[in-house]
Scaffold this active site. Structure first.
Site, PDB file in Angstrom:
ATOM      1  N   ASN A 289      -0.202   8.190   0.520  1.00  0.00           N
ATOM      2  CA  ASN A 289      -1.172   7.230  -0.004  1.00  0.00           C
ATOM      3  C   ASN A 289      -2.326   7.169   0.993  1.00  0.00           C
ATOM      4  OD1 ASN A 289      -2.620   5.082  -0.928  1.00  0.00           O
ATOM      5  ND2 ASN A 289      -0.990   3.555  -0.664  1.00  0.00           N
TER       6      ASN A 289
ATOM      7  N   LYS B 202      -5.056   5.621   0.737  1.00  0.00           N
ATOM      8  CA  LYS B 202      -5.724   4.305   0.714  1.00  0.00           C
ATOM      9  C   LYS B 202      -7.250   4.478   0.725  1.00  0.00           C
ATOM     10  CE  LYS B 202      -1.601   2.279   2.676  1.00  0.00           C
ATOM     11  NZ  LYS B 202      -0.974   1.204   3.402  1.00  0.00           N
TER      12      LYS B 202
ATOM     13  N   SER C 258       5.555   2.379   7.445  1.00  0.00           N
ATOM     14  CA  SER C 258       5.616   2.981   8.782  1.00  0.00           C
ATOM     15  C   SER C 258       6.551   4.191   8.865  1.00  0.00           C
ATOM     16  CB  SER C 258       5.986   1.920   9.832  1.00  0.00           C
ATOM     17  OG  SER C 258       5.000   0.903   9.862  1.00  0.00           O
TER      18      SER C 258
ATOM     19  N   GLU D 250       8.605  -0.826  -0.665  1.00  0.00           N
ATOM     20  CA  GLU D 250       7.781  -0.939   0.535  1.00  0.00           C
ATOM     21  C   GLU D 250       7.811  -2.390   1.016  1.00  0.00           C
ATOM     22  OE1 GLU D 250       4.631   2.432   0.637  1.00  0.00           O
ATOM     23  OE2 GLU D 250       3.769   0.729  -0.390  1.00  0.00           O
TER      24      GLU D 250
ATOM     25  N   GLU E  88      -0.804  -3.989  -1.232  1.00  0.00           N
ATOM     26  CA  GLU E  88      -2.178  -4.399  -0.926  1.00  0.00           C
ATOM     27  C   GLU E  88      -2.887  -4.899  -2.183  1.00  0.00           C
ATOM     28  OE1 GLU E  88      -2.926  -0.738   1.080  1.00  0.00           O
ATOM     29  OE2 GLU E  88      -1.519  -1.428   2.611  1.00  0.00           O
TER      30      GLU E  88
ATOM     31  N   GLY F 284       2.036  -0.542   7.765  1.00  0.00           N
ATOM     32  CA  GLY F 284       0.958  -0.474   8.752  1.00  0.00           C
ATOM     33  C   GLY F 284       1.228  -1.259  10.019  1.00  0.00           C
TER      34      GLY F 284
ATOM     35  N   HIS G  22       0.957  -1.719  -5.741  1.00  0.00           N
ATOM     36  CA  HIS G  22       1.030  -1.585  -4.275  1.00  0.00           C
ATOM     37  C   HIS G  22       0.857  -2.962  -3.641  1.00  0.00           C
ATOM     38  CE1 HIS G  22       0.079  -0.564  -0.148  1.00  0.00           C
ATOM     39  NE2 HIS G  22       0.746   0.548  -0.389  1.00  0.00           N
TER      40      HIS G  22
HETATM   41  P1  13P Z   1       2.080   2.908   6.378  1.00  0.00           P
HETATM   42  O1  13P Z   1       2.858   4.202   6.303  1.00  0.00           O
HETATM   43  O2  13P Z   1       0.739   3.058   7.051  1.00  0.00           O
HETATM   44  O3  13P Z   1       2.908   1.789   6.927  1.00  0.00           O
HETATM   45  O4  13P Z   1       1.696   2.504   4.858  1.00  0.00           O
HETATM   46  C1  13P Z   1       2.712   2.487   3.918  1.00  0.00           C
HETATM   47  C2  13P Z   1       2.112   2.317   2.584  1.00  0.00           C
HETATM   48  O5  13P Z   1       1.595   1.265   2.242  1.00  0.00           O
HETATM   49  C3  13P Z   1       2.127   3.469   1.661  1.00  0.00           C
HETATM   50  O6  13P Z   1       1.790   3.097   0.372  1.00  0.00           O
END
Ligand code: 13P
Length: 252
Positions: free
Chosen positions: A10, A12, A213, A167, A98, A173, A96
């Site tokens: 992803n 982002k 992560s 997740e 976010e 993150g 997601h």
């Molecule tokens: P990270 O791997 O940066 O923690 O992000 C995970 C994520 O949100 C993938 O969709």
């Protein structure tokens, strides 16, 4: 039941057009036509076309990070799953964390998106996961059950086009990864919830990815859990130096 592992990146809201094209070429070269794992990338909308061209000569799947649950119309700033399909997209990431927690999307909207993406003949990757507060309040399973209700939109015959990504919000993150045992326990619970909605066969076949992560150093251990069928990778998906070894861990 053996499920083919899925490794998804992803991207982002990262990278320039030039960098996402270069990364697509690197991922395509690394993954090639491997058949013992699936590889998906989710670039930002405006890079989809360039990434698609650079994934040529590989079987890396092109994904989009979101969509709006209407075929067309007066929805300024939004993108229809039919437009995504026209662009060569095969799978759409929905729900997601976010989008849920930064943008404010709720389950009812996500459920509508699941319905329309499947109707547009695209695949769905539905993200679920609890916040730290929900985990500490022992509400993880309740949250997963609520978020998975969007799968009630899946009609008979569409089950094979759906995957789920667990997740935990507190692991995204932050550098804090769920332990393999925590991931396994959440994935097993999610699979049993999916069974309740779509039946035993669909649940047994459905890939459930872990995200939060994931790095080269922890991927193999997470992927060794019986109900962890892949990884949805954020930060470590942005360079082939980090993403390549995660792909390799899936086919080890
Ligand atoms: P990270 O791997 O940066 O923690 O992000 C995970 C994520 O949100 C993938 O969709």
């Amino acid at each position: 039941m053996t499920r083919t592992p899925v490794i998804a990146g992803n991207w982002k809201m990262h990278l320039t057009r030039r960098k996402s094209s270069a990364l697509a070429r690197d991922v395509a070269a690394h993954h090639g036509h491997a058949e013992n794992r699936r590889c998906v990338v989710f670039p930002t909308f405006v890079h989809l076309d360039h990434v698609r061209r650079n994934l040529k000569n590989s079987n890396v799947v092109l994904g989009a990070q979101n969509c709006w649950p209407k075929k067309e119309g007066a929805f300024t700033g939004e993108i229809s799953p039919y437009m995504l399909r026209d662009m060569g997209v095969q799978v759409v990431l929905l729900g997601h964390s976010e989008r849920r927690h930064v943008i404010g999307e709720e389950d009812a909207l996500i459920a509508e998106k699941v319905k329309l993406v499947l109707r547009a003949k695209l695949d769905v990757m539905l993200c679920i996961g609890e916040t730290l507060e929900e985990r500490e309040g022992n509400r993880t399973f309740e949250v997963l059950a609520r978020q998975l209700k969007s799968l009630k939109m899946v009609k008979p015959g569409q089950e094979g086009r759906v995957s789920v990504a667990y997740e935990p919000v507190w692991a995204i993150g932050t550098g804090k990864t769920a332990t393999p045992e925590m991931a396994q326990s959440a994935h097993a619970e999610a699979r049993s919830q999916i069974e309740g909605i779509l039946g035993a066969e669909a649940a047994a076949r459905m890939p459930i990815l872990y995200g939060g992560s994931v790095k080269a150093g922890n991927a193999a251990e997470l992927l060794s859990q019986p109900d962890v069928d892949g990884a949805l990778v954020g930060g470590a998906a942005l360079t082939i130096e980090q993403f390549g070894p995660i792909l390799d861990a899936a086919s080890a």
